[in-house]
Design a protein around this motif. Structure first.
Motif, mmCIF file in Angstrom:
data_model
loop_
_atom_site.group_PDB
_atom_site.id
_atom_site.type_symbol
_atom_site.label_atom_id
_atom_site.label_comp_id
_atom_site.label_asym_id
_atom_site.label_seq_id
_atom_site.Cartn_x
_atom_site.Cartn_y
_atom_site.Cartn_z
ATOM 1 N N GLU A 121 -7.664 7.150 -6.768
ATOM 2 C CA GLU A 121 -7.367 7.758 -5.472
ATOM 3 C C GLU A 121 -8.551 7.588 -4.513
ATOM 4 O OE1 GLU A 121 -4.678 9.448 -3.028
ATOM 5 O OE2 GLU A 121 -4.267 9.742 -5.153
ATOM 6 N N ASN A 122 -9.750 7.853 -5.019
ATOM 7 C CA ASN A 122 -10.945 7.719 -4.177
ATOM 8 C C ASN A 122 -11.150 6.272 -3.734
ATOM 9 O OD1 ASN A 122 -11.540 10.450 -4.402
ATOM 10 N ND2 ASN A 122 -12.830 10.167 -6.198
ATOM 11 N N SER A 123 -10.987 5.333 -4.664
ATOM 12 C CA SER A 123 -11.164 3.915 -4.321
ATOM 13 C C SER A 123 -10.103 3.462 -3.325
ATOM 14 C CB SER A 123 -11.088 3.056 -5.589
ATOM 15 O OG SER A 123 -12.129 3.383 -6.483
ATOM 16 N N PHE A 124 -8.893 3.947 -3.493
ATOM 17 C CA PHE A 124 -7.799 3.597 -2.586
ATOM 18 C C PHE A 124 -8.087 4.107 -1.183
ATOM 19 C CE2 PHE A 124 -3.049 4.036 -1.564
ATOM 20 C CZ PHE A 124 -2.925 2.689 -1.257
ATOM 21 N N GLU A 125 -8.616 5.322 -1.097
ATOM 22 C CA GLU A 125 -8.977 5.896 0.190
ATOM 23 C C GLU A 125 -10.080 5.087 0.881
ATOM 24 O OE1 GLU A 125 -7.632 8.397 1.797
ATOM 25 O OE2 GLU A 125 -6.185 8.924 0.251
ATOM 26 N N GLU A 126 -10.964 4.505 0.061
ATOM 27 C CA GLU A 126 -12.091 3.754 0.613
ATOM 28 C C GLU A 126 -11.736 2.309 0.937
ATOM 29 O OE1 GLU A 126 -15.066 4.224 -2.334
ATOM 30 O OE2 GLU A 126 -15.384 6.362 -1.920
ATOM 31 N N GLU A 179 0.832 -1.207 0.000
ATOM 32 C CA GLU A 179 0.000 0.000 0.000
ATOM 33 C C GLU A 179 0.866 1.255 0.000
ATOM 34 O OE1 GLU A 179 -2.721 -0.083 3.231
ATOM 35 O OE2 GLU A 179 -4.118 -1.428 2.216
ATOM 36 N N GLU A 180 1.946 1.214 0.764
ATOM 37 C CA GLU A 180 2.827 2.385 0.814
ATOM 38 C C GLU A 180 3.494 2.624 -0.536
ATOM 39 O OE1 GLU A 180 6.621 4.075 3.430
ATOM 40 O OE2 GLU A 180 5.631 2.205 3.981
ATOM 41 N N GLN A 181 3.945 1.561 -1.172
ATOM 42 C CA GLN A 181 4.567 1.688 -2.491
ATOM 43 C C GLN A 181 3.564 2.172 -3.533
ATOM 44 O OE1 GLN A 181 5.917 -2.373 -2.772
ATOM 45 N NE2 GLN A 181 8.040 -1.859 -2.274
ATOM 46 N N PHE A 182 2.343 1.645 -3.473
ATOM 47 C CA PHE A 182 1.326 2.055 -4.432
ATOM 48 C C PHE A 182 0.959 3.524 -4.225
ATOM 49 C CE2 PHE A 182 -3.076 2.076 -6.186
ATOM 50 C CZ PHE A 182 -2.772 1.636 -7.464
ATOM 51 N N GLY A 183 0.918 3.954 -2.979
ATOM 52 C CA GLY A 183 0.659 5.368 -2.704
ATOM 53 C C GLY A 183 1.717 6.260 -3.317
ATOM 54 N N SER A 232 -8.215 -2.780 -2.737
ATOM 55 C CA SER A 232 -6.888 -3.394 -2.718
ATOM 56 C C SER A 232 -6.033 -2.882 -3.870
ATOM 57 C CB SER A 232 -7.014 -4.915 -2.819
ATOM 58 O OG SER A 232 -7.528 -5.290 -4.091
ATOM 59 N N VAL A 233 -4.727 -2.966 -3.674
ATOM 60 C CA VAL A 233 -3.787 -2.554 -4.714
ATOM 61 C C VAL A 233 -3.985 -3.394 -5.968
ATOM 62 C CG1 VAL A 233 -1.342 -2.475 -5.346
ATOM 63 C CG2 VAL A 233 -2.084 -1.685 -3.080
ATOM 64 N N GLN A 234 -4.188 -4.699 -5.787
ATOM 65 C CA GLN A 234 -4.334 -5.590 -6.935
ATOM 66 C C GLN A 234 -5.542 -5.206 -7.791
ATOM 67 O OE1 GLN A 234 -4.749 -9.742 -5.946
ATOM 68 N NE2 GLN A 234 -3.950 -10.400 -7.922
ATOM 69 N N SER A 235 -6.642 -4.786 -7.142
ATOM 70 C CA SER A 235 -7.847 -4.424 -7.891
ATOM 71 C C SER A 235 -7.696 -3.102 -8.628
ATOM 72 C CB SER A 235 -9.051 -4.348 -6.946
ATOM 73 O OG SER A 235 -8.919 -3.268 -6.031
ATOM 74 N N LEU A 236 -6.719 -2.265 -8.211
ATOM 75 C CA LEU A 236 -6.534 -0.941 -8.820
ATOM 76 C C LEU A 236 -5.351 -0.897 -9.789
ATOM 77 C CD1 LEU A 236 -7.053 1.251 -5.611
ATOM 78 C CD2 LEU A 236 -8.706 0.823 -7.422
ATOM 79 N N ALA A 237 -4.575 -1.975 -9.843
ATOM 80 C CA ALA A 237 -3.336 -1.956 -10.630
ATOM 81 C C ALA A 237 -3.597 -1.710 -12.109
ATOM 82 C CB ALA A 237 -2.574 -3.263 -10.431
ATOM 83 N N ALA A 238 -4.627 -2.349 -12.672
ATOM 84 C CA ALA A 238 -4.900 -2.193 -14.102
ATOM 85 C C ALA A 238 -5.327 -0.767 -14.432
ATOM 86 C CB ALA A 238 -5.971 -3.185 -14.545
ATOM 87 N N ASP A 239 -6.152 -0.149 -13.577
ATOM 88 C CA ASP A 239 -6.568 1.234 -13.809
ATOM 89 C C ASP A 239 -5.380 2.186 -13.696
ATOM 90 O OD1 ASP A 239 -9.165 0.603 -14.322
ATOM 91 O OD2 ASP A 239 -9.915 1.073 -12.325
ATOM 92 N N TYR A 240 -4.518 1.932 -12.714
ATOM 93 C CA TYR A 240 -3.313 2.761 -12.587
ATOM 94 C C TYR A 240 -2.458 2.649 -13.848
ATOM 95 C CZ TYR A 240 1.544 3.782 -11.534
ATOM 96 O OH TYR A 240 2.831 4.262 -11.613
ATOM 97 N N ALA A 241 -2.320 1.424 -14.354
ATOM 98 C CA ALA A 241 -1.513 1.211 -15.556
ATOM 99 C C ALA A 241 -2.096 1.963 -16.743
ATOM 100 C CB ALA A 241 -1.433 -0.287 -15.857
#
Length: 674
Positions: A366-371, A318-322, A374-383
């Motif tokens: 960012e909003n989903s991460f705050e709520e 989580e810290e790295q993803f942030g 998981s990092v895994q569920s957000l990785a594709a959107d970040y990419a």
């Protein structure tokens, strides 16, 4: 007299048999942690009056309810029976907080069909696909995770929608064969009828003659774009080079970190499938580039690049993803664009579109991460956000090569962009199918944000995406694949798009999608082709209208409402909050002179009272305008030439409504680890 009891007994036997009938299937799904799980799905049919009841332990969404209704009707059509004579009971036992989406539609269809035809689905089989009203199966998400769950549960046969492997650029047929040492057979079916042929075979048997791979080799006819598309050819070539180098760097970084692709993906078969998919994406992109499909080539490389970035980010803490999010925000904040001219504005606008797509995607992450997502569920959107921003920068560099032309004022496109956005919103509001389309929703939200950020050329362009896709959905309604095919233009009409490189690019991409339909049998490519051809026409028109607006801006006129007009003698009308209250009544003419004098006196008193009130109101200090109102007045002042560009920039910065500063929020992440 004996016949009636006998007939009644016969009906009771039939009814009892119907009551006892129950068809069950283990259907793969995705849980809240983006992991594959198996859901027990059951359907029973009894003689009745056409009711459909659902028994479900978690929450059921509107999408799932609609999927159940569609599945029941498709099953009845397939069985050649009327639903009005049966009651269906659906039971869903899911190990999740909610059941969402249409991915169980095909399973529901086949279970209902089994009930209506007194057959049994083989107990070692499953299916994961959505179903349309005409019985055509379509692709769903999370197939690899679902397949892993099926493998773990001993499933021997899994049916997917035709073209699922091609659409995901991941060969599920080969993947399943490798992971299971041949025990799990994966087959793609075009419609419910074809799927039924597979799922009603004997348990443990293999489907003879099934393809050994899910993705036939890519093949396209050569095409010759105009010279206006030369920058896009350069862009596609760069995207392919970057894909190859970034994948090599990704593998090298894994080696340096003491790990490998197998550990990242979870197993050796997945690692081989990913490696094969990326390698093939690079070769396919080069094939498309060599044959004149420049946008198709760039898009193929783009999707593979997103996969690489997603793999890089999915195992971050989580810290790295942030920190990754913060770094991308810093890139977005420091990105600037070339000044628009009549020669380069299409390329600058294309860069801005990707920039804003990246920005809004990152804001959503960012909003989903705050709520707590998981990092895994957000990785594709970040990419996707990261690769979009990189593409925006490359397109901006290409804009610099488009020399000449007159400098244009972005603000001159404001009224035009607002009109286009009004039209897009009106279409989405009047048709539920349009509002439910994910691509349309995305472009509509992006256009709204772009207009709010004074990116008016980008706003008008995203609005054109909405209009084009919405009209395609309307045009394709209740049409077969052959009927949609007859609507499509052919290569002979390509020359008509040479004046706009992006209109030409999307038209050529539509021709590629038609060929993909021929290669895979997936009819969804035809609807995509129709969307793209509509988009090409809209962008061609947008190019002409924007050039005119940028030089001679026209006044803003809100879109005309299609609502039914209110009758002139309506008994009552509820006004909007901002509208003045006006009450209109009818009465008989005054006959008595005394009544007339009294009426005149009352009118005079009303005039005096109104004058007094107006004097009090005007004597008060005007209410302060909101920042948004000030921004609009600044826009008008610049268009009318009452202030300079420099003054405009300074005052806009003063009155802009800024988002709260982003925080690193280490406390938030500590709380989430409790």
């Amino acid at each position: 007299m004996v016949r009636k009891p006998l007939a009644l007994a016969f009906l009771l036997i039939l009814f009892a048999a119907a009551v006892n009938a129950l068809s069950t299937m283990r259907v793969p799904a995705i849980d809240a942690e983006e992991q594959g799980v198996l859901t027990e799905l059951s359907v029973s049919a009894v003689l009745g009056t056409g009711k459909i009841s659902v028994d479900i332990s978690p929450l059921i969404s509107v999408d799932t309810q609609e999927s159940i209704r569609t599945a029941a009707q498709v099953a009845a059509n397939l069985a050649n029976k009327s639903l009005s004579f049966y009651d269906l009971h659906v039971s869903i036992n899911a190990d999740a907080s909610s059941v969402d989406g249409p991915s169980g539609g095909a399973a529901l269809t086949l279970l209902a069909y089994a009930e209506l035809t007194n057959q049994r689905v083989r107990r070692d089989a499953t299916v994961s696909a959505a179903v349309a009203e005409d019985g055509v199966l379509s692709s769903v998400g999370g197939v690899q995770e679902k397949m892993d769950a099926a493998l773990a549960d001993g499933i021997d046969l899994m049916v997917l929608a035709k073209g699922q492997s091609v659409g995901d650029d991941f060969d599920y047929v080969v993947y399943a064969n490798q992971r299971s040492n041949g025990s799990l057979q994966v087959i793609e079916a075009a419609d419910a009828q074809e799927a039924a042929r597979y799922l009603f075979t004997p348990a443990g048997s293999k489907i003879e003659g099934a393809p050994s791979q899910g993705i036939p080799p890519l093949s396209v006819e050569k095409i010759t774009p105009s010279l206006a598309s030369a920058p896009l050819k350069t862009l596609a070539s760069e995207e392919i080079s970057i894909l190859n180098s970034s994948y090599a760097a990704f593998i090298d970084n894994l080696t340096r970190a003491g790990t490998n692709l197998t550990q990242v993906t979870g197993n050796e078969a997945a690692a081989e499938a990913v490696d094969r998919s990326i390698q093939k994406a690079g070769s396919n992109a080069q094939l498309l580039l060599d044959n004149g499909y420049y946008y198709s080539a760039a898009n193929t490389a783009f999707l593979a690049a997103v996969m690489i970035e997603s793999l890089s980010a999915r195992n971050a803490s989580e810290e790295q993803f942030g920190r990754l999010l913060d770094g991308l925000w810093d890139e977005i904040d420091s990105t600037t664009f070339e000044l628009k001219t009549t020669a380069n504005f299409e390329w600058v606008a294309a860069a801005e579109l990707r920039y804003y797509w990246a920005k809004w995607k990152l804001d959503s992450i960012e909003n989903s991460f705050e709520e707590g997502a998981s990092v895994q569920s957000l990785a594709a959107d970040y990419a996707a956000a990261k690769v979009w921003l990189e593409a925006a920068k490359r397109m901006n560099e290409l804009a610099k090569t488009q020399a000449g032309g007159l400098e244009v004022t972005e603000l001159n496109a404001r009224n035009y962009a607002r009109r286009m956005l009004d039209q897009a919103n009106a279409l989405a509001m009047e048709d539920e199918r349009i509002a439910a389309d994910n691509e349309i929703t995305w472009h509509l939200q992006a256009a709204t944000q772009e207009c709010a950020s004074a990116a008016y050329v980008a706003c008008s362009t995203d609005s054109k995406f909405v209009l084009a896709y919405a009209h395609a959905i309307q045009d394709a309604q209740n049409k077969t694949g052959r009927q949609v095919m007859r609507q499509l233009a052919t290569e002979e009409e390509l020359s008509g798009y040479a004046d706009s490189p992006w209109a030409e690019a999307y038209f050529i991409h539509s021709l590629f999608n038609v060929q993909e339909n021929n290669r895979t049998g997936d009819a969804s490519y035809l609807v995509t082709a129709l969307k793209l051809q509509n988009l090409a026409s809209e962008l061609k028109q947008n190019n002409v209208e924007l050039l005119s607006e940028l030089e001679f801006p026209t006044p803003y006129e809100p879109a005309t409402s299609n609502a039914t007009p209110i009758p002139s003698q309506a008994p009552s009308v509820t006004p909007s909050a901002s509208a003045p209250v006006v009450v209109v009544t009818t009465s008989q003419p005054l006959q008595n002179p005394l009544n007339l004098l009294l009426a005149l006196a009352a009118a005079a008193a009303a005039v005096l009272l109104l004058a007094f009130l107006l004097s009090r109101v005007t004597a008060r200090r005007a209410a302060p305008r909101s920042p948004q109102q000030m921004l609009e007045r600044l826009d008008e002042a610049l268009v009318e030439g009452r202030i300079s560009e420099r003054t405009y920039d300074r005052l806009r910065a003063k009155y802009s409504v800024r988002q709260p500063a982003r925080e690193k929020k280490p406390v938030r992440r500590k709380l989430r680890r409790r």
